[in-house]
Motif scaffolding. Structure first.
Motif, PDB file in Angstrom:
ATOM      1  N   PRO A   1       5.872   0.550  -8.680  1.00 33.52           N
ATOM      2  CA  PRO A   1       6.287   0.593  -7.276  1.00 33.52           C
ATOM      3  C   PRO A   1       6.215   2.025  -6.734  1.00 33.52           C
ATOM      4  O   PRO A   1       6.644   2.968  -7.408  1.00 33.52           O
ATOM      5  CB  PRO A   1       7.729   0.104  -7.332  1.00 33.52           C
ATOM      6  N   TYR A   2       5.681   2.186  -5.532  1.00 36.31           N
ATOM      7  CA  TYR A   2       5.628   3.499  -4.889  1.00 36.31           C
ATOM      8  C   TYR A   2       6.109   3.351  -3.441  1.00 36.31           C
ATOM      9  O   TYR A   2       5.664   2.460  -2.712  1.00 36.31           O
ATOM     10  CB  TYR A   2       4.206   4.064  -4.912  1.00 36.31           C
ATOM     11  N   SER A   3       6.987   4.241  -3.033  1.00 37.37           N
ATOM     12  CA  SER A   3       7.540   4.181  -1.677  1.00 37.37           C
ATOM     13  C   SER A   3       6.465   4.445  -0.632  1.00 37.37           C
ATOM     14  O   SER A   3       5.556   5.249  -0.835  1.00 37.37           O
ATOM     15  CB  SER A   3       8.656   5.215  -1.509  1.00 37.37           C
ATOM     16  N   PHE A   4       6.590   3.770   0.490  1.00 35.93           N
ATOM     17  CA  PHE A   4       5.715   4.049   1.626  1.00 35.93           C
ATOM     18  C   PHE A   4       5.998   5.451   2.159  1.00 35.93           C
ATOM     19  O   PHE A   4       7.157   5.836   2.343  1.00 35.93           O
ATOM     20  CB  PHE A   4       5.963   3.057   2.762  1.00 35.93           C
ATOM     21  N   SER A   5       4.952   6.207   2.411  1.00 37.79           N
ATOM     22  CA  SER A   5       5.110   7.453   3.156  1.00 37.79           C
ATOM     23  C   SER A   5       4.655   7.254   4.601  1.00 37.79           C
ATOM     24  O   SER A   5       4.888   8.111   5.452  1.00 37.79           O
ATOM     25  CB  SER A   5       4.328   8.590   2.500  1.00 37.79           C
ATOM     26  N   SER A   6       3.981   6.140   4.852  1.00 37.92           N
ATOM     27  CA  SER A   6       3.620   5.784   6.233  1.00 37.92           C
ATOM     28  C   SER A   6       4.815   5.138   6.915  1.00 37.92           C
ATOM     29  O   SER A   6       5.799   4.757   6.271  1.00 37.92           O
ATOM     30  CB  SER A   6       2.432   4.820   6.233  1.00 37.92           C
ATOM     31  N   THR A   7       4.717   5.027   8.232  1.00 36.31           N
ATOM     32  CA  THR A   7       5.795   4.463   9.039  1.00 36.31           C
ATOM     33  C   THR A   7       5.236   3.357   9.919  1.00 36.31           C
ATOM     34  O   THR A   7       4.257   3.584  10.640  1.00 36.31           O
ATOM     35  CB  THR A   7       6.435   5.545   9.927  1.00 36.31           C
ATOM     36  N   PRO A   8       5.807   2.148   9.875  1.00 32.92           N
ATOM     37  CA  PRO A   8       5.298   1.058  10.709  1.00 32.92           C
ATOM     38  C   PRO A   8       5.391   1.399  12.191  1.00 32.92           C
ATOM     39  O   PRO A   8       6.375   1.986  12.642  1.00 32.92           O
ATOM     40  CB  PRO A   8       6.203  -0.125  10.344  1.00 32.92           C
ATOM     41  N   GLY A   9       4.348   1.058  12.913  1.00 29.17           N
ATOM     42  CA  GLY A   9       4.323   1.340  14.344  1.00 29.17           C
ATOM     43  C   GLY A   9       3.879   2.744  14.684  1.00 29.17           C
ATOM     44  O   GLY A   9       3.638   3.055  15.854  1.00 29.17           O
ATOM     45  N   ILE A  10       3.747   3.608  13.664  1.00 27.86           N
ATOM     46  CA  ILE A  10       3.317   4.987  13.874  1.00 27.86           C
ATOM     47  C   ILE A  10       2.001   5.254  13.154  1.00 27.86           C
ATOM     48  O   ILE A  10       1.054   5.781  13.741  1.00 27.86           O
ATOM     49  CB  ILE A  10       4.395   5.978  13.398  1.00 27.86           C
TER      50      ILE A  10
ATOM     51  N   ASP B   1      10.265   7.639  11.784  1.00 27.24           N
ATOM     52  CA  ASP B   1      10.785   6.524  12.569  1.00 27.24           C
ATOM     53  C   ASP B   1      11.943   6.977  13.450  1.00 27.24           C
ATOM     54  O   ASP B   1      11.992   6.689  14.653  1.00 27.24           O
ATOM     55  CB  ASP B   1      11.227   5.411  11.614  1.00 27.24           C
ATOM     56  N   LEU B   2      12.878   7.711  12.861  1.00 27.46           N
ATOM     57  CA  LEU B   2      14.051   8.163  13.613  1.00 27.46           C
ATOM     58  C   LEU B   2      13.677   9.114  14.744  1.00 27.46           C
ATOM     59  O   LEU B   2      14.184   9.001  15.864  1.00 27.46           O
ATOM     60  CB  LEU B   2      15.039   8.849  12.664  1.00 27.46           C
ATOM     61  N   LEU B   3      12.793  10.066  14.446  1.00 21.71           N
ATOM     62  CA  LEU B   3      12.447  11.057  15.461  1.00 21.71           C
ATOM     63  C   LEU B   3      11.720  10.421  16.649  1.00 21.71           C
ATOM     64  O   LEU B   3      11.974  10.790  17.798  1.00 21.71           O
ATOM     65  CB  LEU B   3      11.581  12.159  14.842  1.00 21.71           C
ATOM     66  N   LEU B   4      10.856   9.468  16.365  1.00 22.45           N
ATOM     67  CA  LEU B   4      10.066   8.875  17.445  1.00 22.45           C
ATOM     68  C   LEU B   4      10.823   7.784  18.199  1.00 22.45           C
ATOM     69  O   LEU B   4      10.714   7.677  19.423  1.00 22.45           O
ATOM     70  CB  LEU B   4       8.762   8.294  16.893  1.00 22.45           C
ATOM     71  N   ASN B   5      11.614   7.004  17.478  1.00 26.52           N
ATOM     72  CA  ASN B   5      12.180   5.791  18.079  1.00 26.52           C
ATOM     73  C   ASN B   5      13.676   5.839  18.371  1.00 26.52           C
ATOM     74  O   ASN B   5      14.197   4.934  19.009  1.00 26.52           O
ATOM     75  CB  ASN B   5      11.905   4.592  17.158  1.00 26.52           C
TER      76      ASN B   5
ATOM     77  N   LYS C   1      -1.575  -8.718   9.180  1.00 29.11           N
ATOM     78  CA  LYS C   1      -1.046  -7.386   8.878  1.00 29.11           C
ATOM     79  C   LYS C   1       0.159  -7.480   7.937  1.00 29.11           C
ATOM     80  O   LYS C   1       0.971  -8.397   8.036  1.00 29.11           O
ATOM     81  CB  LYS C   1      -0.616  -6.673  10.162  1.00 29.11           C
ATOM     82  N   ILE C   2       0.252  -6.524   7.036  1.00 30.31           N
ATOM     83  CA  ILE C   2       1.391  -6.469   6.135  1.00 30.31           C
ATOM     84  C   ILE C   2       2.565  -5.802   6.854  1.00 30.31           C
ATOM     85  O   ILE C   2       2.452  -4.676   7.330  1.00 30.31           O
ATOM     86  CB  ILE C   2       1.039  -5.696   4.850  1.00 30.31           C
ATOM     87  N   LYS C   3       3.676  -6.500   6.928  1.00 34.21           N
ATOM     88  CA  LYS C   3       4.856  -5.971   7.596  1.00 34.21           C
ATOM     89  C   LYS C   3       5.783  -5.322   6.566  1.00 34.21           C
ATOM     90  O   LYS C   3       5.955  -5.838   5.462  1.00 34.21           O
ATOM     91  CB  LYS C   3       5.599  -7.092   8.330  1.00 34.21           C
ATOM     92  N   TYR C   4       6.366  -4.192   6.944  1.00 34.15           N
ATOM     93  CA  TYR C   4       7.296  -3.503   6.063  1.00 34.15           C
ATOM     94  C   TYR C   4       8.247  -2.662   6.895  1.00 34.15           C
ATOM     95  O   TYR C   4       8.064  -2.495   8.107  1.00 34.15           O
ATOM     96  CB  TYR C   4       6.534  -2.617   5.062  1.00 34.15           C
ATOM     97  N   LEU C   5       9.269  -2.134   6.253  1.00 37.84           N
ATOM     98  CA  LEU C   5      10.241  -1.271   6.906  1.00 37.84           C
ATOM     99  C   LEU C   5      10.152   0.132   6.319  1.00 37.84           C
ATOM    100  O   LEU C   5       9.832   0.298   5.133  1.00 37.84           O
ATOM    101  CB  LEU C   5      11.663  -1.814   6.711  1.00 37.84           C
ATOM    102  N   SER C   6      10.426   1.123   7.134  1.00 38.37           N
ATOM    103  CA  SER C   6      10.457   2.500   6.637  1.00 38.37           C
ATOM    104  C   SER C   6      11.452   2.604   5.492  1.00 38.37           C
ATOM    105  O   SER C   6      12.588   2.134   5.608  1.00 38.37           O
ATOM    106  CB  SER C   6      10.863   3.462   7.753  1.00 38.37           C
ATOM    107  N   GLY C   7      11.036   3.214   4.386  1.00 39.07           N
ATOM    108  CA  GLY C   7      11.894   3.361   3.223  1.00 39.07           C
ATOM    109  C   GLY C   7      11.617   2.351   2.127  1.00 39.07           C
ATOM    110  O   GLY C   7      12.056   2.538   0.993  1.00 39.07           O
ATOM    111  N   GLN C   8      10.891   1.269   2.444  1.00 40.41           N
ATOM    112  CA  GLN C   8      10.564   0.284   1.424  1.00 40.41           C
ATOM    113  C   GLN C   8       9.436   0.784   0.520  1.00 40.41           C
ATOM    114  O   GLN C   8       8.886   1.867   0.738  1.00 40.41           O
ATOM    115  CB  GLN C   8      10.164  -1.044   2.070  1.00 40.41           C
ATOM    116  N   TYR C   9       9.089  -0.011  -0.484  1.00 34.37           N
ATOM    117  CA  TYR C   9       8.039   0.396  -1.405  1.00 34.37           C
ATOM    118  C   TYR C   9       6.981  -0.694  -1.556  1.00 34.37           C
ATOM    119  O   TYR C   9       7.219  -1.872  -1.263  1.00 34.37           O
ATOM    120  CB  TYR C   9       8.607   0.781  -2.777  1.00 34.37           C
TER     121      TYR C   9
ATOM    122  N   LEU D   1      11.928   9.143   2.427  1.00 31.03           N
ATOM    123  CA  LEU D   1      12.648   9.894   3.463  1.00 31.03           C
ATOM    124  C   LEU D   1      11.702  10.264   4.604  1.00 31.03           C
ATOM    125  O   LEU D   1      12.066  10.171   5.784  1.00 31.03           O
ATOM    126  CB  LEU D   1      13.273  11.160   2.869  1.00 31.03           C
ATOM    127  N   PHE D   2      10.491  10.674   4.257  1.00 27.66           N
ATOM    128  CA  PHE D   2       9.487  11.041   5.260  1.00 27.66           C
ATOM    129  C   PHE D   2       9.172   9.854   6.160  1.00 27.66           C
ATOM    130  O   PHE D   2       9.043   9.998   7.379  1.00 27.66           O
ATOM    131  CB  PHE D   2       8.228  11.527   4.545  1.00 27.66           C
TER     132      PHE D   2
END
Length: 342
Positions: free
Chosen positions: A53-62, A130-134, A30-38, A124-125
């Protein structure tokens, strides 16, 4: 730099000019990343390689897929290709996730404010989810500017989050061109300005932190307003998608010819005044490694063997570079005996 080959699982239309590309995670690693990375995507269009480069709109773990959201740019070769051509089952080569525009937990934080305009909502999304859930003790605010209600990216998803986390999540929408406008306490006409920044800051819970993603005008307005209000600049972070070039920095830059040794092959390249080494190298067909093109990563790093180079447009100092190491996306020759090795 690791490269991966990913398959498109879904192409989701967000607005008339924006799509989300959902990639299937690799089965084994699996590709690991952090919220806000691209994520950096590579395409070959009409025989030429393009990297964006395009920012992730997905959130790891969600989110189970790796999502990037791309808004069409007038005249943009890659953004138009993604919106018009990319389809489910396509296989696309990507570079490993990068970027330091990420949320770092501070147990003392009470509030996090996100400031965005248009497609600046993307990283930001990812962080908001990430913030709301965790992080249940942190209040989250989104100040989001768009032309109109129909151009709001992630509109339905944001509304659902606002309902599900009504006590902790507030959205303030700004519309610059909206014709049909239902005014309420969280909808505003025009653009985000210093008056609103002052009003919001007086009503949030401290300590707070701020994340900004959007055009330079937004960043300057929010940063200057926060500093004037006594906010610590160390609590203000911004994502930069473009180099800020001050014309004064280019007064000593002239047309030059340089030598570039890439993969053991030396090429002589003419550098026009105002164009970076990377720009001209790509124009002549050299497929140099690169990613962000804003001086925030080190993918295009080269070693200066002779002559003088000047880096222009860096938003923050790069203390990790040696004296003879330069980022070619923002490097300009000062002399005609420049030789660079990659």
């Amino acid at each position: 730099m690791k490269n991966y080959t990913l398959k498109v699982q879904e192409v989701r239309k967000e607005t008339n000019d924006t799509v989300t590309i959902c990639f299937k995670q690799p089965g084994l690693k699996k590709i690991k990343y952090l919220s806000g990375q691209y994520l950096t995507l590579q395409f070959r269009i009409n025989g030429r390689r393009y990297i964006r480069p395009y920012s992730f709109s997905s959130t790891p773990g969600i989110d189970s897929t790796l999502d990037v959201t791309v808004k069409r740019v007038p005249g943009g070769i890659v953004s138009n290709y993604i919106n018009d051509v990319v389809k489910v089952e396509d296989v696309i080569e990507v570079q490993e996730p990068l970027g330091d525009f990420v949320f770092e937990l501070d147990e003392s934080l009470n509030s996090v404010v996100f400031w965005g305009v248009g497609s600046g909502i993307t990283p930001l999304f990812s962080m908001i989810k990430d913030l709301l859930l965790n992080h249940s003790l942190i209040n989250v605010y989104l100040v989001y500017g768009n032309r109109s209600n129909s151009s709001v990216i992630f509109k339905d998803q944001l509304e659902k989050l606002k309902i599900n986390y009504s006590k902790r999540f507030k959205i303030y929408n700004f519309y610059s061109k909206e014709e049909f406008f239902n005014e309420d306490s969280h909808n505003y006409r025009g653009r985000i300005d210093s008056g609103f920044v002052k009003s919001l800051i007086s009503n949030i819970e401290y300590p707070s932190r701020h994340y900004i993603c959007g055009p330079i005008g937004l960043k300057n307005t929010v940063k200057e307003s926060l500093i004037n209000l006594g906010e610590n600049i160390n609590n203000v972070f911004s994502e930069d998608f473009e180099l800020i070039k001050n014309p004064e920095d280019f007064k000593e830059i002239k047309d030059q010819e340089i030598y570039l040794n890439f993969a053991g092959i030396e090429s002589k390249i003419s550098i026009k005044s105002g164009n970076s080494v990377l720009e001209e190298a790509l124009e002549v067909g050299l497929e140099l490694p690169y990613s962000c093109q804003t001086g925030n990563c080190s993918t295009c790093k080269g070693t200066l063997k002779s002559g003088q180079l000047k880096m222009i447009g860096l938003d923050k100092p790069r203390n990790d570079l040696k004296d003879n190491e330069f980022l070619l996306c923002c490097s300009y020759p000062l002399t005609n005996n420049v030789c660079i090795e990659i």
